[in-house]
Design an enzyme around this catalytic site. Structure first.
Site, PDB file in Angstrom:
ATOM      1  N   GLU A  99      37.439  40.095  32.318  1.00 49.65           N
ATOM      2  CA  GLU A  99      37.388  40.255  33.775  1.00 49.65           C
ATOM      3  C   GLU A  99      38.206  39.149  34.451  1.00 49.65           C
ATOM      4  OE1 GLU A  99      37.034  41.873  36.385  1.00 49.65           O
ATOM      5  OE2 GLU A  99      34.913  42.168  36.822  1.00 49.65           O
ATOM      6  N   ASP A 100      38.671  39.413  35.658  1.00 48.45           N
ATOM      7  CA  ASP A 100      39.417  38.381  36.392  1.00 48.45           C
ATOM      8  C   ASP A 100      38.471  37.401  37.085  1.00 48.45           C
ATOM      9  OD1 ASP A 100      38.574  40.366  38.191  1.00 48.45           O
ATOM     10  OD2 ASP A 100      40.494  40.506  39.241  1.00 48.45           O
ATOM     11  N   ASP A 103      32.201  37.800  41.218  1.00 44.81           N
ATOM     12  CA  ASP A 103      31.887  37.410  42.593  1.00 44.81           C
ATOM     13  C   ASP A 103      30.409  37.731  42.839  1.00 44.81           C
ATOM     14  OD1 ASP A 103      32.846  36.540  45.188  1.00 44.81           O
ATOM     15  OD2 ASP A 103      32.775  38.622  45.830  1.00 44.81           O
ATOM     16  N   PHE A 152      38.826  32.827  48.966  1.00 42.62           N
ATOM     17  CA  PHE A 152      39.424  34.090  48.539  1.00 42.62           C
ATOM     18  C   PHE A 152      40.609  33.782  47.636  1.00 42.62           C
ATOM     19  CE2 PHE A 152      41.426  38.110  48.189  1.00 42.62           C
ATOM     20  CZ  PHE A 152      40.329  38.936  48.019  1.00 42.62           C
ATOM     21  N   ARG A 165      49.587  39.292  43.077  1.00 43.62           N
ATOM     22  CA  ARG A 165      49.164  39.361  41.675  1.00 43.62           C
ATOM     23  C   ARG A 165      50.153  38.659  40.745  1.00 43.62           C
ATOM     24  NH1 ARG A 165      44.871  43.034  41.228  1.00 43.62           N
ATOM     25  NH2 ARG A 165      44.947  44.847  42.595  1.00 43.62           N
TER      26      ARG A 165
HETATM   27  P1  IMP Z   1      31.969  41.723  42.340  1.00 47.35           P
HETATM   28  O1  IMP Z   1      31.531  43.082  41.948  1.00 47.35           O
HETATM   29  O2  IMP Z   1      31.544  41.349  43.721  1.00 47.35           O
HETATM   30  O3  IMP Z   1      31.588  40.648  41.335  1.00 47.35           O
HETATM   31  O4  IMP Z   1      33.536  41.773  42.455  1.00 47.35           O
HETATM   32  C1  IMP Z   1      34.333  41.641  41.380  1.00 47.35           C
HETATM   33  C2  IMP Z   1      35.740  42.090  41.684  1.00 47.35           C
HETATM   34  O5  IMP Z   1      36.103  41.879  43.053  1.00 47.35           O
HETATM   35  C3  IMP Z   1      36.701  41.245  40.880  1.00 47.35           C
HETATM   36  O6  IMP Z   1      36.913  41.785  39.608  1.00 47.35           O
HETATM   37  C4  IMP Z   1      37.922  41.251  41.760  1.00 47.35           C
HETATM   38  O7  IMP Z   1      38.720  42.385  41.469  1.00 47.35           O
HETATM   39  C5  IMP Z   1      37.399  41.332  43.162  1.00 47.35           C
HETATM   40  N1  IMP Z   1      37.288  39.989  43.767  1.00 47.35           N
HETATM   41  C6  IMP Z   1      36.178  39.254  43.970  1.00 47.35           C
HETATM   42  N2  IMP Z   1      36.456  38.068  44.515  1.00 47.35           N
HETATM   43  C7  IMP Z   1      37.794  38.021  44.653  1.00 47.35           C
HETATM   44  C8  IMP Z   1      38.708  37.028  45.147  1.00 47.35           C
HETATM   45  O8  IMP Z   1      38.344  35.909  45.557  1.00 47.35           O
HETATM   46  N3  IMP Z   1      40.023  37.365  45.123  1.00 47.35           N
HETATM   47  C9  IMP Z   1      40.472  38.566  44.657  1.00 47.35           C
HETATM   48  N4  IMP Z   1      39.661  39.521  44.187  1.00 47.35           N
HETATM   49  C10 IMP Z   1      38.327  39.252  44.189  1.00 47.35           C
HETATM   50 MG    MG Z   2      38.455  43.071  39.050  1.00 46.20          MG
END
Ligand code: IMP
Ligand code: MG
Length: 175
Positions: A99-100, A103, A152, A165
């Site tokens: 995963e990247d 959040d 962010f 990206r």
């Molecule tokens: P979550 O489901 O809220 O944990 O969101 C996860 C996904 O949201 C990540 O895999 C990212 O693709 C995107 N995301 C969350 N935070 C960021 C950020 O700070 N920058 C860019 N993408 C984000």
């Molecule tokens: Mg993602």
């Protein structure tokens, strides 16, 4: 969001490579003698997946999934939509989700459940970044590159509105 600029560099390409090397070695050790399926989350994890997989010395298969809990906004919707699914048969396989960033944790929690439903032998997570201050689920990456503050984040695969990206480092957006 018109007056957004790129902030300072949080992590350089060299720092990221070093973490990929360290985590790759750890994963190689932890899964010794086993086969591993790496599942990258598109699009954000592509660069991290490429770096990490080179450092894992095991029999591996790779696949990708497109799942989103985000629209065009920077806030989570809480609903996870899978728009491109994994094609490999996961039954009886060790799965490592690549995963990247974690959040809220909504996406990862759902994916972890989903791969378990597909009868994976184990499901773990290796994330480039973690933003623990935003977590609303009980999920935590098993392997982590770096922890970040509530910013962010952009670059090294991560986007804002599909841009940035391609930055070869990790930064953030500031107004
Ligand atoms: P979550 O489901 O809220 O944990 O969101 C996860 C996904 O949201 C990540 O895999 C990212 O693709 C995107 N995301 C969350 N935070 C960021 C950020 O700070 N920058 C860019 N993408 C984000
Ligand atoms: Mg993602």
């Amino acid at each position: 969001m018109a007056d957004m600029t790129i902030g300072t560099i949080l992590f350089t390409e060299e720092q990221i490579q070093k973490r990929a090397e360290e985590l790759g070695a750890q994963i190689t050790k932890d899964y010794q003698g086993e086969e591993l399926v790496l599942i990258g989350t598109l699009k954000g994890a592509i660069l991290w997946m490429a770096d990490l997989m080179k450092r894992i010395d095991l029999d591996t298969e790779i696949d990708f999934i497109v799942a989103s809990s985000y629209g065009k906004n920077t806030t989570t919707s809480g609903i996870v939509k899978i728009s491109k699914d994994v094609e490999l048969d996961l039954e009886g396989k060790h799965v490592l989700i690549v995963e990247d960033i974690v959040d809220s944790g909504v996406t990862l929690k759902r994916l972890t459940e989903y791969f378990a439903e597909r009868k994976a032998k184990s499901v773990k997570v290796c994330s480039l970044l973690d933003k623990p201050s935003r977590r609303i689920t009980d999920i935590k990456p098993d392997y982590l590159g770096f922890e970040v503050e509530d910013l962010f984040i952009i670059g090294y695969g991560l986007d804002f509105d599909q841009k940035y990206r391609n930055l070869p480092y990790i930064s953030y957006l500031e107004s």
